[in-house]
Write a protein that holds these residues in place. Structure first.
Motif, short mmCIF file in Angstrom:
data_model
loop_
_atom_site.label_atom_id
_atom_site.label_comp_id
_atom_site.label_asym_id
_atom_site.label_seq_id
_atom_site.Cartn_x
_atom_site.Cartn_y
_atom_site.Cartn_z
N ALA A 34 -20.68 18.27 57.46
CA ALA A 34 -21.12 19.00 58.65
C ALA A 34 -20.14 20.11 58.99
N ALA A 35 -18.84 19.79 58.96
CA ALA A 35 -17.81 20.79 59.26
C ALA A 35 -17.84 21.90 58.22
N GLN A 36 -17.89 21.53 56.95
CA GLN A 36 -17.89 22.53 55.88
C GLN A 36 -19.14 23.40 55.92
N CYS A 95 -16.63 16.86 63.46
CA CYS A 95 -17.36 17.97 62.84
C CYS A 95 -16.89 19.31 63.39
N VAL A 96 -16.77 19.39 64.70
CA VAL A 96 -16.50 20.65 65.38
C VAL A 96 -15.05 21.09 65.22
N ALA A 138 -12.06 22.38 56.12
CA ALA A 138 -13.00 21.77 57.06
C ALA A 138 -13.57 20.47 56.50
N LEU A 139 -13.92 20.48 55.22
CA LEU A 139 -14.47 19.29 54.57
C LEU A 139 -13.48 18.13 54.60
#
Length: 440
Positions: A203-205, A99-100, A73-74
């Protein structure tokens, strides 16, 4: 309590009840994300993050190896945001996709979810991120926060919560944990640093981490958004008493896609200038002055001497000069030289009170190009890609191909049939194609 309302929406999301337009738009967002992220995976910031994460078998790092869900995700968040070509929402003042979608992809692949669940995760995440962005802006941005990093963390958590099938209590805990990690300062953006890219990745992580911790019984503050010392009080001045949370409107239907690899606030200016040049035979050497009248936020992007590529993306005069010189603005010509400096020295930017009064409903820019013999002007209220002036699916496919010319066009058709795939199987197919294309 806002977290409760958000959790209710997330847990009540069902594919059969979603608007067809929202599902269609989620597929377009994924298509755009894939194209931008694959190209972004070749940049310096993406290479840097991939040099420090460890390989695992859980989730795909697009264009690279596999890693655990958190690191995937990061890395994908950074790759999705680093080109300034990712989608956005003008009223939320943020980029939700970067992010999502990395959060949704990481968890859905790791936990063997199907395409319908992936689409649902995306829609839930966009709705939470955008709803919060609309609620807290422009006050939040005016305090110096980058909503992509802050509101995007909540959206990423929402996507991961849905993918993990968390109940309302666990989802509220995850949102509470997301809120205490929400961060991102505009100083990173406007100083021309790679810190801007990190906002989306973190944000994603952080969203995935929040959901995974909540799944294990880790508690978060249910009052994190509207509590006495919560998100709104600390990061918005609490000055939004007359505004209400707009959850359930499926705001993914109102996102914009980007044509140019620069800050969205500069796009109207580029569209207007290129409109003039495409309609008239103007020799660059005959240009005496270019006057740009626009709204305040855009006019403030007035760095005439950017030192990095990231800074060029935030510079109205220099990005405009590049467009004037080349008749276009793309990743391949995003660089400065003596001619660019000469053209940018002829550019004057100013805030027009009338145009500023139209913001954020419009992002207007009036460009006036003066030559020895004539004066040409054009005004653009909303740049290409906004929902009122949207890209077609074919135009998004063209964008994908332009960014990744070696990739098989079959990938573009796969996205159309996303519901029929298991996400692990889908990523195996995509990864094979990505590896094949990178060796050509």
């Amino acid at each position: 309590m806002i977290t409760g309302k958000l959790a209710d929406f997330i847990t009540a999301t069902h594919h059969e009840k979603l608007p067809k337009k929202a599902i269609y738009q989620a597929k377009l967002c994924f298509l755009d994300f894939l194209g931008v992220t694959l190209r972004g995976s070749k940049t310096r910031s993406s290479m840097a993050i991939n040099n420090i994460i460890n390989e695992s078998s859980e989730s795909t790092v697009i264009g690279h190896k596999k890693a655990n869900a958190l690191d995937s995700a990061l890395a994908n968040g950074i790759a999705a945001h680093c080109l300034d070509l990712d989608d956005g929402h003008r009223f939320a003042q943020m980029h939700p996709g970067a992010c999502v979608i990395p959060a949704a992809l990481a968890t859905c692949e790791a936990y063997n979810k199907n395409g319908k669940e992936f689409i649902n995760s995306i829609i839930a995440g966009y709705e939470v991120a955008i709803s919060l962005g609309i609620l807290v802006n422009p006050e939040h941005r005016n305090k110096g926060f980058h909503s992509t990093g802050t509101c995007g963390t909540f959206g990423a958590a929402a996507a991961a919560c849905y993918a993990l099938n968390l109940d309302k209590t666990d989802t509220m805990n995850a949102l509470g944990l997301a809120g205490t990690q929400a961060s991102g300062l505009l100083e990173s953006d406007h100083s021309g640093s790679m810190g801007k890219h990190l906002h989306a990745g973190k944000a994603a992580q952080s969203g995935v981490l929040s959901a995974l911790l909540a799944k294990e019984g880790f508690s978060g503050a249910s009052s994190i958004i509207d509590g006495k010392e919560g998100f709104i009080s600390a990061m918005v001045n609490g000055d939004i008493k007359d505004k209400k949370l707009e959850i359930g409107s499926f705001h993914i239907q109102d996102i914009y896609f980007k044509k140019y690899p620069i800050c969205r606030h500069l796009h109207s200016t580029i569209d207007a200038a290129l409109g003039i040049l495409n309609k008239n035979s103007i020799k660059k050497e005959n240009i005496q002055k270019i006057l740009v009248k626009t709204y305040k936020i855009a006019a403030n992007h007035d760095n005439y001497n950017p030192k990095t590529e990231e800074a060029i993306r935030q510079s109205l005069p220099v990005s405009l000069a590049i467009a004037v010189k080349n008749g276009n603005l793309s990743l391949d010509n995003l660089k400065t030289d003596d001619e660019i400096a000469k053209i940018s020295s002829k550019i004057v930017t100013e805030c027009d009170e009338n145009l500023d009064g139209l913001y954020p409903y419009k992002r207007s820019s009036k460009v006036i190009i003066q030559t020895e013999d004539c004066s040409y002007s054009e005004c653009v209220d909303l740049p290409k890609g906004e929902p009122e002036n949207q890209f077609t699916k074919n135009e998004l496919k063209d964008k994908f191909i332009e960014l990744n010319s070696n990739v098989s066009h079959n990938i573009l058709e796969i996205v159309d049939d996303l519901e029929s795939y298991n996400m692990k199987e889908l990523m195996i197919i995509l990864n094979k194609e990505f590896k094949r294309s990178s060796s050509i």
